[in-house]
Design an enzyme around this catalytic site. Structure first.
Site, PDB file in Angstrom:
ATOM      1  N   ASP A 121      24.604 -12.264  21.350  1.00 39.71           N
ATOM      2  CA  ASP A 121      24.985 -13.672  21.273  1.00 39.71           C
ATOM      3  C   ASP A 121      25.959 -13.980  22.398  1.00 39.71           C
ATOM      4  O   ASP A 121      27.117 -14.255  22.170  1.00 39.71           O
ATOM      5  CB  ASP A 121      25.605 -13.980  19.905  1.00 39.71           C
ATOM      6  CG  ASP A 121      25.940 -15.455  19.753  1.00 39.71           C
ATOM      7  OD1 ASP A 121      25.314 -16.279  20.441  1.00 39.71           O
ATOM      8  OD2 ASP A 121      26.824 -15.784  18.958  1.00 39.71           O
ATOM      9  N   THR A 166      25.662 -16.028  26.165  1.00 38.61           N
ATOM     10  CA  THR A 166      24.916 -16.661  27.243  1.00 38.61           C
ATOM     11  C   THR A 166      25.151 -15.900  28.533  1.00 38.61           C
ATOM     12  O   THR A 166      26.282 -15.584  28.876  1.00 38.61           O
ATOM     13  CB  THR A 166      25.351 -18.130  27.406  1.00 38.61           C
ATOM     14  OG1 THR A 166      25.077 -18.804  26.188  1.00 38.61           O
ATOM     15  CG2 THR A 166      24.618 -18.805  28.552  1.00 38.61           C
TER      16      THR A 166
END
Length: 167
Positions: A24, A26
């Protein structure tokens, strides 16, 4: 040597028992460049008008997803309106008044906080988008959820091989 950082020996030992990897962050497996995939408006509402309102609102936000919306609007030559009473609600979304309408863009918690009703069919469409791993934000105008926007971040070409190498 393989580009994998192991923080300690215990983590390496536990790696042998792992059968699922959840990431999780980016930019770890993705390119780190979120972009708008779709803007959806319920019947009776114009997609371009909705994009104009949420892009105007997001011009005041520093969030990377907000920037993706603003960039998408610029690519579509959407004009921006003045925004009053802008508020960033940490972990929920953004709100403000655009063209005399109270606009909220964010998650379900924000919709509840704004007393925005979500039609069951719209909620189902949003759930389907979320189930396929997309980031989805509800869009409401004056206490009625009337659409959503999906934002995706392309998977890096090297991610598949990196994960296979971990196996």
């Amino acid at each position: 040597q393989s580009g994998v950082l192991i923080k300690n020996a215990q983590a390496l030992e536990k790696m042998n028992k792992i059968d699922t990897l959840v990431v999780d962050k980016t930019g770890t497996l993705t390119e780190g460049k979120p972009s708008v995939e779709k803007v959806f408006a319920e019947d009776g509402f114009n997609v371009n008008d909705l994009l104009q309102k949420i892009a105007s609102l997001n011009k005041y936000s520093e969030h990377p997803l907000a920037q993706a919306i603003v960039n998408h609007a610029k690519e579509k030559n959407v004009s921006f309106s003045a925004v009053k009473d802008f508020k960033a609600n940490a972990g929920k979304g953004v709100t403000g008044t655009v063209d005399g309408k109270i606009i909220a863009l964010g998650n379900k918690k924000l919709m509840e906080e704004m007393h925005s009703s979500i039609p069951p069919a719209l909620g189902e469409k949003i759930n389907n988008e979320q189930q396929s791993g997309k980031t989805v934000s509800y869009i409401s105008i004056d206490e009625s959820a009337i659409g959503y926007i999906t934002i995706t971040d392309k998977i890096k070409e090297t991610s598949k091989k990196a994960i296979e190498d971990l196996l």
